[in-house]
Design a protein around this motif. Sequence first.
Motif, PDB file in Angstrom:
ATOM      1  N   PRO A  29      -9.687  -6.209   1.914  1.00  0.00           N
ATOM      2  CA  PRO A  29      -8.859  -7.034   1.171  1.00  0.00           C
ATOM      3  C   PRO A  29      -7.303  -6.873   1.322  1.00  0.00           C
ATOM      4  O   PRO A  29      -6.354  -6.895   0.524  1.00  0.00           O
ATOM      5  N   PHE A  30      -7.062  -6.687   2.814  1.00  0.00           N
ATOM      6  CA  PHE A  30      -5.516  -6.448   3.190  1.00  0.00           C
ATOM      7  C   PHE A  30      -4.999  -7.626   3.677  1.00  0.00           C
ATOM      8  O   PHE A  30      -5.866  -8.598   4.261  1.00  0.00           O
ATOM      9  N   ALA A  31      -3.814  -7.719   3.620  1.00  0.00           N
ATOM     10  CA  ALA A  31      -2.799  -8.880   4.421  1.00  0.00           C
ATOM     11  C   ALA A  31      -1.650  -8.272   4.722  1.00  0.00           C
ATOM     12  O   ALA A  31      -1.124  -7.186   4.299  1.00  0.00           O
ATOM     13  N   ILE A  32      -0.717  -8.775   5.532  1.00  0.00           N
ATOM     14  CA  ILE A  32       0.609  -8.727   6.014  1.00  0.00           C
ATOM     15  C   ILE A  32       1.668  -9.155   4.861  1.00  0.00           C
ATOM     16  O   ILE A  32       1.500 -10.352   4.817  1.00  0.00           O
ATOM     17  N   GLY A  33       2.372  -8.197   4.363  1.00  0.00           N
ATOM     18  CA  GLY A  33       3.370  -8.896   3.760  1.00  0.00           C
ATOM     19  C   GLY A  33       4.656  -8.450   4.332  1.00  0.00           C
ATOM     20  O   GLY A  33       4.689  -7.985   5.470  1.00  0.00           O
ATOM     21  N   HIS A  34       5.837  -8.833   3.837  1.00  0.00           N
ATOM     22  CA  HIS A  34       7.240  -8.448   4.293  1.00  0.00           C
ATOM     23  C   HIS A  34       8.060  -7.764   3.456  1.00  0.00           C
ATOM     24  O   HIS A  34       7.817  -8.128   2.186  1.00  0.00           O
ATOM     25  N   VAL A  79       0.785  -1.167   0.210  1.00  0.00           N
ATOM     26  CA  VAL A  79       0.051  -0.053   0.019  1.00  0.00           C
ATOM     27  C   VAL A  79       0.930   1.126   0.091  1.00  0.00           C
ATOM     28  O   VAL A  79       1.787   1.288   0.732  1.00  0.00           O
ATOM     29  N   ASN A  80       0.764   2.241  -0.978  1.00  0.00           N
ATOM     30  CA  ASN A  80       1.460   3.482  -1.032  1.00  0.00           C
ATOM     31  C   ASN A  80       0.443   4.469  -1.742  1.00  0.00           C
ATOM     32  O   ASN A  80      -0.621   4.104  -2.261  1.00  0.00           O
ATOM     33  N   ARG A  93       7.265  -6.106   8.749  1.00  0.00           N
ATOM     34  CA  ARG A  93       6.040  -6.219   8.197  1.00  0.00           C
ATOM     35  C   ARG A  93       5.310  -5.106   7.614  1.00  0.00           C
ATOM     36  O   ARG A  93       5.715  -3.935   8.013  1.00  0.00           O
ATOM     37  N   VAL A  94       4.572  -5.046   6.565  1.00  0.00           N
ATOM     38  CA  VAL A  94       4.189  -3.998   5.783  1.00  0.00           C
ATOM     39  C   VAL A  94       2.509  -4.429   5.572  1.00  0.00           C
ATOM     40  O   VAL A  94       2.264  -5.605   5.463  1.00  0.00           O
ATOM     41  N   LEU A  95       1.948  -3.426   5.216  1.00  0.00           N
ATOM     42  CA  LEU A  95       0.591  -3.563   4.703  1.00  0.00           C
ATOM     43  C   LEU A  95       0.601  -3.870   3.114  1.00  0.00           C
ATOM     44  O   LEU A  95       0.971  -2.907   2.589  1.00  0.00           O
ATOM     45  N   LEU A 154      -8.507   5.144   0.713  1.00  0.00           N
ATOM     46  CA  LEU A 154      -7.067   4.950   1.461  1.00  0.00           C
ATOM     47  C   LEU A 154      -6.596   6.074   1.954  1.00  0.00           C
ATOM     48  O   LEU A 154      -5.901   5.939   2.984  1.00  0.00           O
ATOM     49  N   PHE A 155      -6.427   7.046   1.021  1.00  0.00           N
ATOM     50  CA  PHE A 155      -5.603   8.134   1.241  1.00  0.00           C
ATOM     51  C   PHE A 155      -6.648   9.623   1.402  1.00  0.00           C
ATOM     52  O   PHE A 155      -7.393   9.697   0.642  1.00  0.00           O
TER      53      PHE A 155
END
Length: 241
Positions: free
Chosen positions: A92-97, A7-8, A110-112, A129-130
């Motif tokens: 629809p979010f998950a944790i990424g790396h 997410v950015n 950890r990143v979103l 989101l923003f």
Amino acid sequence: MAKFELVNNIAHKNIKVNTKASAQFGDNVWFALTFPDEFRAIQNQYPIFFQKNSETGQFMPVALMGVKQNENLFLTDDGWDGYIPATIKRHPFAIGHQQQNQGGQTELTRVLTIDMESPRVNETQGEALFLEYGGNSDYLDQMADLMEAIHHGVEKSAHFIETLLGYELIEQFTLDVTLNDGSQNQMLGFYTINEDKLAALSDEQTLNLVKLGYLQAIYFIIASHGNIAELVKRKNKLLGL
């Protein structure tokens, strides 16, 4: 197929998330992963059981919302009738790396991430989101906090289950549900607390469960089984019985 992106506020500046509860968004699930930190809220409405991952052999606590696959008896034409489990609400979010340099050392942080293929994701309807000038919306901050809570909750859940297994407190059972028309639904593959072995624990073992905060979680699970009757009631109503 899911397509997760970090997410950015550049690539996703116009992205919105439709938060409506709907079968078209994948909410017609008959159980959802949960964790001890959430048991207090879950046990008010849903039966809590365990399922065993067929690939890893690991147990996981789940909140039961239907009596067969692809059935959510809390999902109505007006949305979700009740508390929405965190692992459902997070979509629809998950944790990424992501690899980051910390003091000269490379570490995974950890990143979103967001699934850009999710039917919830669009540019016209739902929660932004923003903000207009790039800052996080309140919704995005809430989702980031929710994902952190899920991450830590699942981590704690692993130790909780390890302790239950060490005390031989998890047992398999079959849940038989008979509806008003006489039809029967047999639900296999679920596990629950062995109450006889719980009662037979030594004082030292019981005190250890209390110190860990697990005894309360166990009683939440046992108490939640009273919600099976509510599931049956909802199913009968759905069938017009």
